[in-house]
Design a protein around this motif. Structure first.
Motif, PDB file in Angstrom:
ATOM      1  N   VAL A 365      10.067  -7.736  -9.309  1.00 36.61           N
ATOM      2  CA  VAL A 365      10.285  -8.736  -8.268  1.00 36.61           C
ATOM      3  C   VAL A 365       8.922  -9.137  -7.706  1.00 36.61           C
ATOM      4  CG1 VAL A 365      11.475  -9.264  -6.115  1.00 36.61           C
ATOM      5  CG2 VAL A 365      12.467  -7.607  -7.717  1.00 36.61           C
ATOM      6  N   PHE A 366       8.564 -10.413  -7.877  1.00 35.11           N
ATOM      7  CA  PHE A 366       7.282 -10.910  -7.392  1.00 35.11           C
ATOM      8  C   PHE A 366       7.520 -11.674  -6.095  1.00 35.11           C
ATOM      9  CE2 PHE A 366       6.911 -10.487 -11.968  1.00 35.11           C
ATOM     10  CZ  PHE A 366       5.738  -9.748 -12.083  1.00 35.11           C
ATOM     11  N   THR A 367       6.953 -11.180  -5.000  1.00 32.38           N
ATOM     12  CA  THR A 367       7.163 -11.773  -3.685  1.00 32.38           C
ATOM     13  C   THR A 367       6.685 -13.219  -3.672  1.00 32.38           C
ATOM     14  OG1 THR A 367       6.851  -9.610  -2.660  1.00 32.38           O
ATOM     15  CG2 THR A 367       6.653 -11.537  -1.231  1.00 32.38           C
ATOM     16  N   GLY A 368       7.524 -14.117  -3.138  1.00 34.80           N
ATOM     17  CA  GLY A 368       7.172 -15.520  -3.048  1.00 34.80           C
ATOM     18  C   GLY A 368       5.941 -15.721  -2.178  1.00 34.80           C
ATOM     19  N   ARG A 369       5.030 -16.553  -2.636  1.00 30.24           N
ATOM     20  CA  ARG A 369       3.797 -16.800  -1.902  1.00 30.24           C
ATOM     21  C   ARG A 369       3.176 -18.093  -2.384  1.00 30.24           C
ATOM     22  NH1 ARG A 369      -0.491 -14.101  -4.548  1.00 30.24           N
ATOM     23  NH2 ARG A 369      -1.252 -13.128  -2.633  1.00 30.24           N
ATOM     24  N   SER A 370       2.445 -18.782  -1.504  1.00 31.44           N
ATOM     25  CA  SER A 370       1.858 -20.068  -1.851  1.00 31.44           C
ATOM     26  C   SER A 370       0.745 -19.942  -2.876  1.00 31.44           C
ATOM     27  CB  SER A 370       1.314 -20.758  -0.593  1.00 31.44           C
ATOM     28  OG  SER A 370       0.361 -19.933   0.047  1.00 31.44           O
ATOM     29  N   GLY A 371       0.224 -18.704  -3.066  1.00 33.93           N
ATOM     30  CA  GLY A 371      -0.825 -18.493  -4.053  1.00 33.93           C
ATOM     31  C   GLY A 371      -0.305 -18.213  -5.442  1.00 33.93           C
ATOM     32  N   GLY A 372       1.003 -18.154  -5.616  1.00 34.42           N
ATOM     33  CA  GLY A 372       1.569 -17.928  -6.933  1.00 34.42           C
ATOM     34  C   GLY A 372       1.850 -16.466  -7.225  1.00 34.42           C
ATOM     35  N   LEU A 373       1.925 -16.117  -8.504  1.00 37.90           N
ATOM     36  CA  LEU A 373       2.252 -14.767  -8.924  1.00 37.90           C
ATOM     37  C   LEU A 373       1.061 -13.832  -8.756  1.00 37.90           C
ATOM     38  CD1 LEU A 373       4.196 -15.495 -12.246  1.00 37.90           C
ATOM     39  CD2 LEU A 373       5.173 -14.955 -10.015  1.00 37.90           C
ATOM     40  N   SER A 374       1.350 -12.597  -8.393  1.00 36.74           N
ATOM     41  CA  SER A 374       0.308 -11.594  -8.255  1.00 36.74           C
ATOM     42  C   SER A 374       0.883 -10.234  -8.590  1.00 36.74           C
ATOM     43  CB  SER A 374      -0.242 -11.575  -6.824  1.00 36.74           C
ATOM     44  OG  SER A 374      -1.038 -10.432  -6.598  1.00 36.74           O
ATOM     45  N   ARG A 375       0.138  -9.467  -9.374  1.00 39.22           N
ATOM     46  CA  ARG A 375       0.610  -8.107  -9.678  1.00 39.22           C
ATOM     47  C   ARG A 375       0.659  -7.255  -8.420  1.00 39.22           C
ATOM     48  NH1 ARG A 375      -4.343  -5.103 -12.909  1.00 39.22           N
ATOM     49  NH2 ARG A 375      -5.891  -5.162 -11.243  1.00 39.22           N
ATOM     50  N   ASP A 376      -0.183  -7.579  -7.454  1.00 38.62           N
ATOM     51  CA  ASP A 376      -0.194  -6.807  -6.214  1.00 38.62           C
ATOM     52  C   ASP A 376       1.055  -7.051  -5.376  1.00 38.62           C
ATOM     53  OD1 ASP A 376      -2.699  -5.743  -6.844  1.00 38.62           O
ATOM     54  OD2 ASP A 376      -3.736  -7.447  -5.940  1.00 38.62           O
ATOM     55  N   ALA A 377       1.739  -8.173  -5.649  1.00 39.26           N
ATOM     56  CA  ALA A 377       2.960  -8.493  -4.906  1.00 39.26           C
ATOM     57  C   ALA A 377       4.212  -8.140  -5.692  1.00 39.26           C
ATOM     58  CB  ALA A 377       2.973  -9.981  -4.554  1.00 39.26           C
ATOM     59  N   ALA A 378       4.055  -7.293  -6.724  1.00 31.86           N
ATOM     60  CA  ALA A 378       5.190  -6.929  -7.573  1.00 31.86           C
ATOM     61  C   ALA A 378       5.870  -5.667  -7.073  1.00 31.86           C
ATOM     62  CB  ALA A 378       4.728  -6.734  -9.010  1.00 31.86           C
ATOM     63  N   LYS A 379       7.177  -5.652  -7.197  1.00 27.27           N
ATOM     64  CA  LYS A 379       7.977  -4.467  -6.894  1.00 27.27           C
ATOM     65  C   LYS A 379       8.841  -4.178  -8.119  1.00 27.27           C
ATOM     66  CE  LYS A 379      11.298  -2.676  -3.495  1.00 27.27           C
ATOM     67  NZ  LYS A 379      12.034  -3.006  -2.240  1.00 27.27           N
ATOM     68  N   ILE A 380       8.784  -2.962  -8.622  1.00 26.05           N
ATOM     69  CA  ILE A 380       9.524  -2.585  -9.821  1.00 26.05           C
ATOM     70  C   ILE A 380      10.784  -1.831  -9.424  1.00 26.05           C
ATOM     71  CG2 ILE A 380       9.439  -1.350 -12.016  1.00 26.05           C
ATOM     72  CD1 ILE A 380       7.493  -3.711 -11.825  1.00 26.05           C
ATOM     73  N   ILE A 381      11.909  -2.253 -10.002  1.00 28.25           N
ATOM     74  CA  ILE A 381      13.191  -1.606  -9.745  1.00 28.25           C
ATOM     75  C   ILE A 381      13.846  -1.269 -11.077  1.00 28.25           C
ATOM     76  CG2 ILE A 381      15.502  -1.880  -8.744  1.00 28.25           C
ATOM     77  CD1 ILE A 381      14.311  -3.752  -6.676  1.00 28.25           C
ATOM     78  N   ASN A 382      14.290  -0.024 -11.202  1.00 32.19           N
ATOM     79  CA  ASN A 382      15.099   0.363 -12.354  1.00 32.19           C
ATOM     80  C   ASN A 382      16.160   1.347 -11.873  1.00 32.19           C
ATOM     81  OD1 ASN A 382      13.914   2.967 -12.268  1.00 32.19           O
ATOM     82  ND2 ASN A 382      12.271   2.343 -13.667  1.00 32.19           N
ATOM     83  N   GLN A 383      16.833   1.976 -12.791  1.00 29.10           N
ATOM     84  CA  GLN A 383      17.931   2.850 -12.389  1.00 29.10           C
ATOM     85  C   GLN A 383      17.469   4.202 -11.845  1.00 29.10           C
ATOM     86  OE1 GLN A 383      20.263   2.156 -16.107  1.00 29.10           O
ATOM     87  NE2 GLN A 383      21.973   1.871 -14.705  1.00 29.10           N
ATOM     88  N   ALA A 384      16.136   4.400 -11.805  1.00 25.51           N
ATOM     89  CA  ALA A 384      15.601   5.565 -11.119  1.00 25.51           C
ATOM     90  C   ALA A 384      15.230   5.246  -9.675  1.00 25.51           C
ATOM     91  CB  ALA A 384      14.367   6.090 -11.855  1.00 25.51           C
ATOM     92  N   THR A 385      15.306   3.978  -9.290  1.00 23.68           N
ATOM     93  CA  THR A 385      14.994   3.570  -7.925  1.00 23.68           C
ATOM     94  C   THR A 385      16.082   4.072  -6.982  1.00 23.68           C
ATOM     95  OG1 THR A 385      13.862   1.592  -8.737  1.00 23.68           O
ATOM     96  CG2 THR A 385      14.534   1.595  -6.418  1.00 23.68           C
ATOM     97  N   ALA A 386      15.675   4.597  -5.845  1.00 24.23           N
ATOM     98  CA  ALA A 386      16.629   5.153  -4.887  1.00 24.23           C
ATOM     99  C   ALA A 386      17.707   4.133  -4.544  1.00 24.23           C
ATOM    100  CB  ALA A 386      15.895   5.586  -3.617  1.00 24.23           C
ATOM    101  N   GLY A 387      18.960   4.560  -4.651  1.00 26.57           N
ATOM    102  CA  GLY A 387      20.094   3.722  -4.300  1.00 26.57           C
ATOM    103  C   GLY A 387      20.681   2.921  -5.440  1.00 26.57           C
ATOM    104  N   VAL A 388      19.923   2.710  -6.500  1.00 28.97           N
ATOM    105  CA  VAL A 388      20.427   1.913  -7.630  1.00 28.97           C
ATOM    106  C   VAL A 388      21.409   2.751  -8.443  1.00 28.97           C
ATOM    107  CG1 VAL A 388      19.801   0.676  -9.742  1.00 28.97           C
ATOM    108  CG2 VAL A 388      18.329   0.524  -7.722  1.00 28.97           C
ATOM    109  N   PRO A 389      22.603   2.235  -8.697  1.00 29.43           N
ATOM    110  CA  PRO A 389      23.610   3.017  -9.429  1.00 29.43           C
ATOM    111  C   PRO A 389      23.148   3.383 -10.834  1.00 29.43           C
ATOM    112  CG  PRO A 389      24.597   1.098  -8.371  1.00 29.43           C
ATOM    113  CD  PRO A 389      23.118   0.924  -8.268  1.00 29.43           C
ATOM    114  N   GLY A 390      23.598   4.538 -11.306  1.00 28.37           N
ATOM    115  CA  GLY A 390      23.303   4.974 -12.658  1.00 28.37           C
ATOM    116  C   GLY A 390      21.973   5.702 -12.742  1.00 28.37           C
ATOM    117  N   SER A 391      21.579   5.991 -13.961  1.00 25.05           N
ATOM    118  CA  SER A 391      20.293   6.635 -14.211  1.00 25.05           C
ATOM    119  C   SER A 391      19.701   6.009 -15.471  1.00 25.05           C
ATOM    120  CB  SER A 391      20.470   8.143 -14.388  1.00 25.05           C
ATOM    121  OG  SER A 391      21.364   8.421 -15.452  1.00 25.05           O
TER     122      SER A 391
END
Length: 552
Positions: A365-391
């Motif tokens: 998930v890349f946070t919306g910003r007027s400067g465009g895409l940035s790796r520093d504004a990235a958030k990674i989510i998978n099934q190991a992320t707290a609260g996400v169903p499954g594994s």
């Protein structure tokens, strides 16, 4: 997303097409030809009660304020005039019919399920009714006989889609950039949205196997702009990685244009274009592959400056685990404002990611910003992320389908994620979906919901190879309240199916403040059968703002 005014007409022939039984009724079946390419059309009367909904819509072809559901299936047995290659079924909320569209399989064979491999809705002529764009990546160009691909666009109206006003585009159409070559796969991916801010949606078309010079399978994207008469080739743009304005360079097998999404990332009046190239840097690093590129919209179309991009390797530090690696980032894409700040987040799926299980899958998930895409504004989510169903497990393919929209009614977009390879108990590839909710701090696993076909109320039961979650869409199904969702299970066999020939199903979920609420009953390919067509694997694609990604 638009608000509609209700209105329908009544066909002279009335017959019911119930969910539980095929239709056998007097029908209309014929062909339409544009640019020497043939579209097959079949309509069967269905007794729909006219309704009127409120709120935003995304695929409202008949303008009643409730979305209609257009879905792709394999053609199965056919009584159409010519052998079909793919079948698109349109189930209306008010218009008193079901419409079927099919391509034509060439005499020398080819792809028997490519028509409808991409399927999007957008209001390209600005008349307040959504139109349907259908991609056929294996369509034969009548001029040079190459299997280059093409796109059909069918406008909506108060009485549903108007096939006699259909438009057709391929790379031999006057004004379309490029040239038709074997296996360009023009039309393999599509996205709709208003890039130039004129109040009419535009259409981005991926040809991810387009050769750029002598570089094979580098990929290209064509953008056609909306007009009062529908899409036009006037001002059409072609984008590829050998252009100075586009990040990267054209390399063999990049697959630039494998996926597309259009939406507002900054807060100006123009929608922006996001392009996936999941094979970028494939085999060149141990830390990830694939690239997502953001290009800005402007009054003149896609802006040829200021583009930004992020690679799968670049986001590796954001995974929080050195063994979690974003392979093939950008295999799926969507855009939505998940934190409610007016700037759209870019959601990029990598169902082939290592989590550390192979093909466990993740989303970035890349946070919306007027400067465009940035790796520093990235958030990674998978099934190991707290609260996400499954594994995270091997071959789950979490992120294999994405849909974004506000299903909780809190003003923030939520993200519906398909994991069609998820095993339910010992049932391999039964499939599951997860709803991740938006919040002031962004997309979160907190309060996430998970559904599979062994879940209470969800129709059917989890079985091997059902692939529940292979295709998902967030739509307005009931005309009230928050947005709703549909989830396909293309491998689902229902009573009446021939063994090993699944008709497939689409399950419905209504939105609520607490999240998605599963509804009893589903639509199946069997219920959409007529004496002319027999849809199989119903739900390969479901029309929404964007379409493309892995072919399950």
């Amino acid at each position: 997303m638009r608000r509609r005014i209700a209105g329908v007409s009544v066909l002279a022939v009335a017959a019911s097409l119930a969910v539980s039984a095929p239709a056998h009724a007097v029908d209309e079946t014929r062909t339409i030809t544009r640019e020497d390419v043939v579209l097959q059309y079949h309509r069967v009367a269905k007794a729909n009660a006219p309704i009127q909904g409120t709120g935003p819509t995304r695929s409202d072809f008949d303008g009643d304020g409730v979305d209609d559901v257009a879905a792709t299936s394999n053609p199965g047995q056919s009584g159409l005039p010519l052998h079909p290659t793919g079948l698109v079924v349109v189930r209306y909320s008010s218009a008193p019919q079901v419409d079927y569209f099919a391509g034509v399989l060439p005499l020398d064979g080819g792809c028997g399920s490519c028509f409808g491999i991409a399927l999007v809705a957008g209001d390209f002529n600005g008349d307040g009714f959504d139109d349907l764009a259908i991609g056929d990546m294996d369509e034969v160009d009548p001029g040079n006989k190459t299997r280059a691909g093409g796109v059909w666009v069918i406008p909506g109206s108060r009485t549903g889609l108007i096939v006699d006003s259909a438009q057709h585009f391929n790379q031999s159409s006057p004004g379309v950039p490029g040239g038709a070559e074997d296996y360009d796969w023009f039309g393999a991916t599509l996205a709709a949205g208003d890039i130039n801010g004129d109040g009419r949606d535009d259409l981005a078309i991926g040809a991810y196997r387009e050769s750029i010079g002598s570089v094979q399978d580098a990929g290209a994207v064509t953008v056609l702009y909306g007009g009062i008469g529908g899409l036009t080739t006037r001002g059409a743009q072609q984008l590829h990685q050998d252009q100075a304005a586009v990040p990267g360079s054209a390399e063999r097998g990049d697959y630039f244009g494998w996926t597309l999404a259009i939406g507002k990332v900054d807060n100006d009046t123009y929608a922006d274009l996001v392009i996936g190239a999941p094979r970028e840097n494939d085999g060149q690093t141990w830390f990830g592959s694939g690239m997502v590129t953001l290009m800005w919209g402007s009054a003149s179309g896609v802006k040829l400056s200021g583009a930004t991009s992020v690679t799968g390797a670049a986001v590796h530090p954001k995974t929080g685990n050195e063994r979690t690696i974003a392979w093939y980032l950008g295999e799926t894409l969507a855009i939505g404002d998940v934190n409610g700040d007016g700037l759209g987040e870019v959601i990029a799926g990598a169902p082939g990611a290592q989590t550390p299980a192979t093909y466990g899958g993740l989303i970035a998930v890349f946070t919306g910003r007027s400067g465009g895409l940035s790796r520093d504004a990235a958030k990674i989510i998978n099934q190991a992320t707290a609260g996400v169903p499954g594994s995270p497990e091997q071959d789950d393919r979490f992120g294999g389908a994405l849909a974004v929209g506000d299903v909780t009614g809190d003003g923030r977009a939520d993200v519906l994620v398909g994991a069609p390879g998820e095993a339910i108990g010992t049932k391999k590839r039964a499939g599951t979906v997860a709803l991740l909710k938006g919040s002031a701090s962004g997309l979160t696993g907190t309060g996430a919901q998970g559904f599979d076909q062994d879940h209470s109320v969800v129709p059917g039961g989890a079985e091997p190879d059902d692939l529940f979650g292979n295709s998902v869409a967030i739509l307005n199904l009931n005309g009230t309240g928050p947005l709703d969702a549909v989830v396909a299970s293309v491998g689902e066999e229902v009573a009446g199916d021939q063994a090993a020939y699944p008709s497939g199903t689409i399950s419905r979920f209504h939105g609520s403040a607490a999240g998605l609420v599963p509804q009893a009953g589903s639509w199946s390919g069997l219920s959409m059968r007529t004496d002319r067509v027999s849809p199989l694997r119903y739900g390969i694609r479901i029309a929404g703002p964007q379409s493309g990604g892995p072919h399950y």
